[in-house]
Design a protein around this motif. Structure first.
Motif: not given
Lengths: 490, 369
Positions: A21-22, A24-26, A28, A37, A59, A62-63
């Motif tokens: 899982k990510w 944080k996202q792009v 952030d 993550a 990223i 990918d998660e």
């Protein structure tokens, strides 16, 4: 320049993992310590924390991706003042170069390491036997007897014309400690009842009077504690003699003996070691049953870094204890309660020492080699006397030191007699005899006319009942029977 | 004097404790310590605060770098980071004298750096290289420096406690005034050999300071789940060893406690226990998912009690240092760590012949003296 975030190794065994899982996202912003993550390893789900601060720029994995190799770039972090344009120019820049090459370095190192260790374990010139002998050298010290010393007899250790006096093992041990304490101010003795009580077995009799309470220290009943305290004192420059009332109680302290005393020199890369003597009665006494009747020779002889001594005669007890006290390594000095009262001839010399790591041929013979040590020698010697009456001449070797073991003397003898019987009071599995048998097989296989036989204590806890106790211990008859079996008599 | 009301004290590191125990000798203070209160935090000069800041930051940055190198596969096995606990070793070190000894468990990188061991040598040991303090043969948990009086680096929980007690025994035997600082955690505090050591140390009045680094978790088990008495400073009561709790996040409080403890030991009054209320930000080891505590708990400690931030604020507000002055220290520290990391990645592995060395020390020729 954006910083690459790499797939981290999160356990000693992790090579790849799932990017679960990510968090944080792009876009952030990320502070040091933030979870960015979640990664599933072979053991657990772990959170990945940011080490640097910045903004998550891109990223790369990918998660949900499985099998992501350690050190794969998984994201790019933009530093303060950087924008997305840096992603184009920065990716593959210095940062990436550095980490990628670091990763390559690691694999290169590991490969070369594999090659090196393969080399190290490969028999030199394909001769496995020679190689194994070569590898034994460091563990067995440098005190091997001169290869030309085919006799190796006690007589050679004592100058000609030396006056001999009769002394008990008990007195010999006491004298050894007293002489070394006079010689070196750093030597002290500690243990339960060593001072005011004069020793539970009277081995330290008189030492308190001569050396005082500073150097003859009564401890509480606290084996693990005082063994560790002794190790610390040795680190601090002293030369402790730690007496265990019996080695059965040293089981409480065995972690300090092995993990702290035996391993420090190696773990410190040779910078500092642990000069200490752990001594006391070992093995069966009489009717004290399972918890007080165990022989630890094989146990301690398993451990690199320890020296293990188990004398039989008073002369060896004195000479070896003096050597043990002077030795810069931890020495396990195994005595025997029954032998304490035995008297032996001992050379009257100002400074009688016996080198650690050298066996003694107690009796010469041609038909069979009997190898023993400590109280096991009492069976071996009596058996040899009985066998002589029947025309079988046994060569009896007293190992004296169990580690480093003087196998050269044993092998030389076996090459002459072509047969070997080992005698000890300890349990038979993984015993000293088992080790000797395997070494003879490697080094003198073609010289053997019979299998090596072990006479050992029975594979049972020591019983209390007098008749059962006698059965549990080795006997002279068992030694005689074993010798007859390997010489094909009867 | 120092007579105050009893404080139960366990739990979060307090920011203010004691405050009146400055008069009198350590002997007098400890004698009146039936309530087990810590002395007031030391007053730090600008130089002392700068030293504390630099030394703690060095440990912080070193450990962050070690974590990174672990993630990259340069460091293997177990690796226990000291991040969060820096004030404990740095404050204690500031209270020590030349010749004093240090021994600790396996969370030991900070202790080594604090005793003055070179960052390069420590990092190269972490990467298992030949210029490491143990030639690459000890690793993270087993390092020593006889020169710096650092006696390990012990991987068995609690084993260092009798060893530190033995170092103190040798000091007393030799009549020196050196003291042995023996560090262990709240986890080790439940090992039997700790109490065997307490008993002998008190019985024989050995100059040993037992520093219990209570970081609240023994691996994944919180203090309250593992310890019937969670106030570890009271653990010496049965052995007549005085002790008190110290705010282990405040380097000045640690220094003051260390000064008092050192004076107590040096004056021949025997051992003393300092319970450092501290916190580790990272997991127990690198492979710890840390599910036993909340992230909020960690972030709260970081944002409110960080030992380095406390000093950093003082540098600017109390000592009038500019941001640039502080940054200069930061840069100096980063450079040391970067150099150590670079060195540790490029230093060769030990020669294969090292497999067989350092198993036995050579016997000294037995010439009569």
């Amino acid at each position: 320049m954006p910083t690459e975030i790499l797939m981290p190794a999160l356990s000693p065994t992790m090579e790849e993992g799932t990017l679960a899982k990510w968090v944080k996202q792009v876009g952030d912003s990320v502070a040091a310590g933030d979870v960015i993550a979640e990664i599933e390893t072979d053991k657990a789900t772990m959170e990945v924390e940011a080490v640097d601060e910045g903004t998550l720029g891109k990223i790369l994995v990918d998660e949900g991706s499985e099998g992501v190799k350690v050190n794969t770039p998984i994201a790019l972090l933009l530093a303060e003042g950087e924008d997305e344009s840096a992603l184009e120019s920065g990716a593959g820049g210095a940062s990436r170069g550095a980490t990628a090459s670091a990763a390559e370095d690691t694999s290169a190192t590991r490969e070369s390491d594999e090659k090196q260790s393969a080399k190290a374990s490969e028999p030199a010139g394909g001769n496995a036997v020679e190689d194994m002998s070569a590898r034994r050298v460091p563990a067995e010290g440098k005190t091997h007897p001169d290869p030309d010393d085919a006799e190796g007899a006690l007589a050679q250790e004592i100058p000609e014309g030396t006056e001999m006096v009769s002394v008990t093992v008990r007195e010999a041990l006491r004298d050894a400690m007293a002489e070394e304490m006079r010689r070196d101010e750093m030597v002290f003795v500690m243990g339960e009842e060593v001072a005011e009580y004069q020793g539970a077995y009277k081995i330290t009799q008189g030492l308190l009077d001569e050396f005082g309470a500073r150097r003859v220290v009564d401890t509480p009943i606290t084996e693990h504690g005082f063994a560790g305290l002794g190790v610390g004192a040795a680190f601090g420059g002293l030369k402790p003699i730690v007496e265990f009332m019996t080695f059965n109680f040293a089981m409480q302290a065995i972690d300090q003996i092995i993990n702290s005393a035996a391993k420090t020199l190696y773990m410190a890369g040779g910078q500092m070691g642990c000069p200490i003597v752990f001594r006391g009665p070992n093995g069966a006494a009489a009717r004290v049953a399972a918890q007080h009747s165990q022989d630890y020779a094989a146990w301690y002889s398993h451990v690199p870094g320890l020296k293990v001594v188990q004398p039989f005669t008073a002369a060896d007890a004195k000479g070896l204890l003096k050597s043990a006290i002077r030795d810069p390594n931890p020495v396990i000095f195994l005595e025997n309660e029954i032998l304490y009262g035995h008297s032996f001839e001992i050379p009257k010399l100002d400074d009688w020492t016996v080198p650690i790591g050298k066996a003694r041929i107690h009796r010469k013979g041609t038909d069979v080699t009997i190898v023993s040590f400590g109280i096991g020698m009492t069976y071996a010697v009596k058996a040899a006397e009985e066998l002589a009456k029947e025309g079988i001449e046994a060569e009896v070797i007293d190992l004296r030191t169990i580690r480093p073991m003087d196998l050269d003397t044993v092998i030389r003898s076996v090459k002459k007699t072509n047969r070997c019987v080992t005698v000890e009071e300890g349990f038979p599995q993984s015993s000293v005899g088992a080790h000797i048998a395997s070494e003879i097989m490697v080094r003198a296989f073609d010289h053997l006319d019979a299998p090596v036989l072990k006479v050992a204590g029975k594979d049972v806890p020591m019983p209390y009942a007098a008749n059962l106790e006698k059965l549990a211990l080795p006997s002279v008859k068992e030694v005689i029977d074993a010798v007859k079996a390997v010489t094909y008599r009867d | 004097m120092a007579a105050r009301s009893r404080k139960s004290g366990a739990g979060a590191p307090s920011t203010e404790k004691g405050g009146t125990a400055k008069a009198g000798s350590a002997h007098e203070i400890v004698k009146t310590l039936e309530h087990f209160d810590a002395p007031a935090p030391a007053k730090f000069s600008r130089d002392e605060d700068v030293r504390a800041y630099r030394d703690m930051l060095l440990i912080r940055r070193f450990e962050e770098k070690a974590g990174q190198l672990y993630g990259m596969g340069f460091i293997g096995g177990f690796c226990h980071l000291y991040i969060g606990q820096e004030a404990v070793v740095v404050g204690m070190q500031m209270a020590m004298k030349e010749g004093d000894e240090v021994v600790t468990g396996y969370r030991d990188h900070g202790h080594m750096l604090a005793t003055g061991m070179e960052a390069r040598g420590v990092m190269a040991e972490l990467t298992g290289r030949r210029s490491g303090y143990s030639k690459g043969k000890g690793g993270s948990m087993h390092m020593f420096s006889k020169e710096k009086k650092f006696f390990g680096g012990h991987g068995i929980v609690g084993a260092q406690v009798p060893i530190g007690t033995g170092l103190a025994f040798s000091n007393k035997y030799n009549g020196t005034d050196a003291i042995a600082i023996t560090y262990f955690g709240d986890g080790a505090a439940n090992q039997g050999q700790v109490y065997e050591s307490f008993n002998m140390a008190s019985l024989w009045k050995l100059p040993v300071v037992y520093v219990i680094e209570n970081n609240r978790y023994a691996m994944g088990t919180s203090v309250s789940r593992a310890s019937a008495e969670t106030n570890f400073s009271h653990r010496g009561v049965s052995f007549k060893i005085p002790g008190f709790q110290v705010d282990g996040m405040d380097v000045r409080a640690v220094k003051a406690a260390g000064d008092l403890a050192a004076e107590h030991c040096r004056s021949g009054d025997g051992p003393i226990i300092l319970e450092m209320m501290t916190y580790r930000y990272r997991g127990h080891s690198m492979s710890d998912p840390a599910k036993y505590r909340t992230r909020d708990e960690v972030q709260k400690m970081r944002s409110e009690s960080d030992p380095i931030e406390q000093v950093k604020k003082r540098l600017v507000s109390d000592h009038g240092m500019s941001e640039d002055d502080v940054k200069a220290v930061d840069k100096e520290v980063r450079d040391v760590v970067a150099d150590a990391a670079d060195f540790a990645q490029n230093d060769p592995e030990p020669d294969v012949s090292e497999l067989w060395t350092d198993i036995y020390a050579e016997a000294v020729p037995q010439a009569a003296e």
